[in-house]
Scaffold this motif. Structure first.
Motif, PDB file in Angstrom:
ATOM      1  N   MET A  65       0.849  -1.181   0.000  1.00 18.02           N
ATOM      2  CA  MET A  65       0.000   0.000   0.000  1.00 18.02           C
ATOM      3  C   MET A  65       0.889   1.236   0.000  1.00 18.02           C
ATOM      4  N   ASP A  66       0.535   2.185  -0.830  1.00 18.07           N
ATOM      5  CA  ASP A  66       1.360   3.393  -0.825  1.00 18.07           C
ATOM      6  C   ASP A  66       1.031   4.239   0.394  1.00 18.07           C
ATOM      7  N   SER A  67       1.954   5.110   0.730  1.00 16.44           N
ATOM      8  CA  SER A  67       1.818   5.895   1.958  1.00 16.44           C
ATOM      9  C   SER A  67       0.614   6.840   1.899  1.00 16.44           C
ATOM     10  N   THR A  68       0.224   7.285   0.706  1.00 15.80           N
ATOM     11  CA  THR A  68      -0.932   8.168   0.568  1.00 15.80           C
ATOM     12  C   THR A  68      -2.198   7.438   1.000  1.00 15.80           C
ATOM     13  N   LEU A  69      -2.353   6.207   0.513  1.00 22.08           N
ATOM     14  CA  LEU A  69      -3.535   5.418   0.866  1.00 22.08           C
ATOM     15  C   LEU A  69      -3.536   5.084   2.364  1.00 22.08           C
ATOM     16  N   GLU A  70      -2.369   4.834   2.909  1.00 19.74           N
ATOM     17  CA  GLU A  70      -2.261   4.544   4.344  1.00 19.74           C
ATOM     18  C   GLU A  70      -2.651   5.771   5.170  1.00 19.74           C
ATOM     19  N   LYS A  71      -2.217   6.954   4.734  1.00 16.95           N
ATOM     20  CA  LYS A  71      -2.592   8.192   5.422  1.00 16.95           C
ATOM     21  C   LYS A  71      -4.101   8.416   5.347  1.00 16.95           C
ATOM     22  N   LEU A  72      -4.680   8.130   4.174  1.00 14.37           N
ATOM     23  CA  LEU A  72      -6.130   8.266   4.010  1.00 14.37           C
ATOM     24  C   LEU A  72      -6.873   7.297   4.928  1.00 14.37           C
ATOM     25  N   LEU A  73      -6.329   6.088   5.083  1.00 15.01           N
ATOM     26  CA  LEU A  73      -6.931   5.093   5.974  1.00 15.01           C
ATOM     27  C   LEU A  73      -6.920   5.593   7.419  1.00 15.01           C
ATOM     28  N   VAL A  74      -5.789   6.128   7.860  1.00  9.30           N
ATOM     29  CA  VAL A  74      -5.679   6.661   9.220  1.00  9.30           C
ATOM     30  C   VAL A  74      -6.672   7.811   9.414  1.00  9.30           C
ATOM     31  N   CYS A  75      -6.776   8.690   8.424  1.00 16.25           N
ATOM     32  CA  CYS A  75      -7.742   9.802   8.495  1.00 16.25           C
ATOM     33  C   CYS A  75      -9.168   9.272   8.556  1.00 16.25           C
ATOM     34  N   PHE A  76      -9.478   8.285   7.707  1.00 10.07           N
ATOM     35  CA  PHE A  76     -10.822   7.697   7.682  1.00 10.07           C
ATOM     36  C   PHE A  76     -11.183   7.116   9.048  1.00 10.07           C
ATOM     37  N   ILE A  77     -10.273   6.350   9.628  1.00  7.84           N
ATOM     38  CA  ILE A  77     -10.515   5.722  10.931  1.00  7.84           C
ATOM     39  C   ILE A  77     -10.732   6.790  12.001  1.00  7.84           C
ATOM     40  N   THR A  78      -9.895   7.824  11.975  1.00 10.07           N
ATOM     41  CA  THR A  78     -10.006   8.904  12.958  1.00 10.07           C
ATOM     42  C   THR A  78     -11.354   9.626  12.831  1.00 10.07           C
ATOM     43  N   GLU A  79     -11.756   9.920  11.614  1.00 11.04           N
ATOM     44  CA  GLU A  79     -13.008  10.652  11.387  1.00 11.04           C
ATOM     45  C   GLU A  79     -14.241   9.809  11.699  1.00 11.04           C
ATOM     46  N   ASN A  80     -14.120   8.480  11.606  1.00  9.06           N
ATOM     47  CA  ASN A  80     -15.279   7.607  11.774  1.00  9.06           C
ATOM     48  C   ASN A  80     -15.241   6.765  13.042  1.00  9.06           C
ATOM     49  N   LYS A  81     -14.409   7.157  13.999  1.00  9.71           N
ATOM     50  CA  LYS A  81     -14.229   6.311  15.187  1.00  9.71           C
ATOM     51  C   LYS A  81     -15.527   6.104  15.983  1.00  9.71           C
ATOM     52  N   GLU A  82     -16.392   7.118  16.049  1.00 12.46           N
ATOM     53  CA  GLU A  82     -17.651   6.963  16.781  1.00 12.46           C
ATOM     54  C   GLU A  82     -18.553   5.936  16.086  1.00 12.46           C
ATOM     55  N   ASN A  83     -18.643   6.026  14.759  1.00  7.90           N
ATOM     56  CA  ASN A  83     -19.464   5.071  13.998  1.00  7.90           C
ATOM     57  C   ASN A  83     -18.938   3.652  14.159  1.00  7.90           C
ATOM     58  N   VAL A  84     -17.621   3.512  14.107  1.00 10.22           N
ATOM     59  CA  VAL A  84     -16.991   2.196  14.219  1.00 10.22           C
ATOM     60  C   VAL A  84     -17.237   1.630  15.620  1.00 10.22           C
ATOM     61  N   TYR A  85     -17.106   2.475  16.619  1.00  9.96           N
ATOM     62  CA  TYR A  85     -17.375   2.054  18.002  1.00  9.96           C
ATOM     63  C   TYR A  85     -18.827   1.603  18.142  1.00  9.96           C
ATOM     64  N   ARG A  86     -19.757   2.399  17.585  1.00  7.79           N
ATOM     65  CA  ARG A  86     -21.184   2.066  17.664  1.00  7.79           C
ATOM     66  C   ARG A  86     -21.468   0.722  16.999  1.00  7.79           C
ATOM     67  N   LEU A  87     -20.804   0.475  15.867  1.00 10.55           N
ATOM     68  CA  LEU A  87     -20.981  -0.785  15.161  1.00 10.55           C
ATOM     69  C   LEU A  87     -20.497  -1.951  16.027  1.00 10.55           C
ATOM     70  N   ALA A  88     -19.326  -1.827  16.627  1.00  5.12           N
ATOM     71  CA  ALA A  88     -18.806  -2.878  17.506  1.00  5.12           C
ATOM     72  C   ALA A  88     -19.715  -3.052  18.725  1.00  5.12           C
ATOM     73  N   PHE A  89     -20.163  -1.934  19.298  1.00  2.00           N
ATOM     74  CA  PHE A  89     -21.037  -1.991  20.482  1.00  2.00           C
ATOM     75  C   PHE A  89     -22.346  -2.696  20.165  1.00  2.00           C
ATOM     76  N   SER A  90     -22.854  -2.522  18.936  1.00  2.00           N
ATOM     77  CA  SER A  90     -24.123  -3.161  18.566  1.00  2.00           C
ATOM     78  C   SER A  90     -24.020  -4.689  18.631  1.00  2.00           C
ATOM     79  N   TYR A  91     -22.816  -5.212  18.538  1.00  2.00           N
ATOM     80  CA  TYR A  91     -22.604  -6.662  18.647  1.00  2.00           C
ATOM     81  C   TYR A  91     -22.369  -7.102  20.090  1.00  2.00           C
ATOM     82  N   VAL A  92     -21.487  -6.413  20.796  1.00  2.00           N
ATOM     83  CA  VAL A  92     -21.027  -6.916  22.096  1.00  2.00           C
ATOM     84  C   VAL A  92     -21.740  -6.306  23.296  1.00  2.00           C
ATOM     85  N   LYS A  93     -22.432  -5.192  23.102  1.00  2.00           N
ATOM     86  CA  LYS A  93     -23.215  -4.547  24.155  1.00  2.00           C
ATOM     87  C   LYS A  93     -22.393  -4.231  25.405  1.00  2.00           C
TER      88      LYS A  93
END
Length: 167
Positions: free
Chosen positions: A1-29
């Protein structure tokens, strides 16, 4: 993976951390377990970032990792769920307007995982049908069918529960 795509991935994860947490929480409560899943998902994503083909598929690619990590966790736990303070608050009959949410939450918990995943991704995470198909690695028609069946099951479940309360 090129470094640009990796940086975009880190940005995506940072911007969507609440959504990702909510998704995980919906499974494990459970807040602590959901955080562990998010952390493990981020680790898996960064470790396997070479499998990410493009920025366009990043969301569905990462959500698939979160869903699979959540399911793996549940398999390991054999569905033993600890109840944390936040969950107790949700279920305490402190406010009258909390009841419909509890009914929905209870009905969602009774859905099989594939149906629950479709509902959560479509209505809570606002993913398109095509994105859900990518996340779940299924055909679009399968996702549409599961969504329809899940909504039908929820409606039937909610109605029968409401009827029982009236008796």
């Amino acid at each position: 993976m090129d470094s640009t795509l990796e940086k975009l991935l880190v940005c995506f994860i940072t911007e969507n951390k609440e959504n990702v947490y909510r998704l995980a929480f919906s499974y494990v409560k459970n807040a602590e377990n959901a955080l562990d899943i998010v952390q493990e998902s981020i680790h898996k994503a960064l470790a396997s970032s070479t499998t990410l083909k493009s920025e366009g598929s990043m969301k569905s690619w990462f959500y698939r990792i979160v869903v699979n990590t959540s399911l793996d966790f549940l398999r390991k736990q054999k569905r033993v769920q600890l109840v944390d303070d936040k969950t107790l608050e949700l279920h305490s009959p402190a406010r009258e307007d909390a009841y419909p949410d509890i009914d929905l939450e209870k009905a969602m918990d009774e859905l099989p995982h594939p149906y629950r995943t479709v509902i959560v991704l479509r209505y809570f995470e606002d993913l398109k049908i095509e994105e859900i198909a990518e996340v779940m690695n299924e055909n679009v028609s399968t996702v549409k069918t599961r969504l329809y069946q899940a909504l039908r099951k929820l409606r039937i479940q909610m109605n029968s529960e409401m009827l029982e309360e009236v008796k």
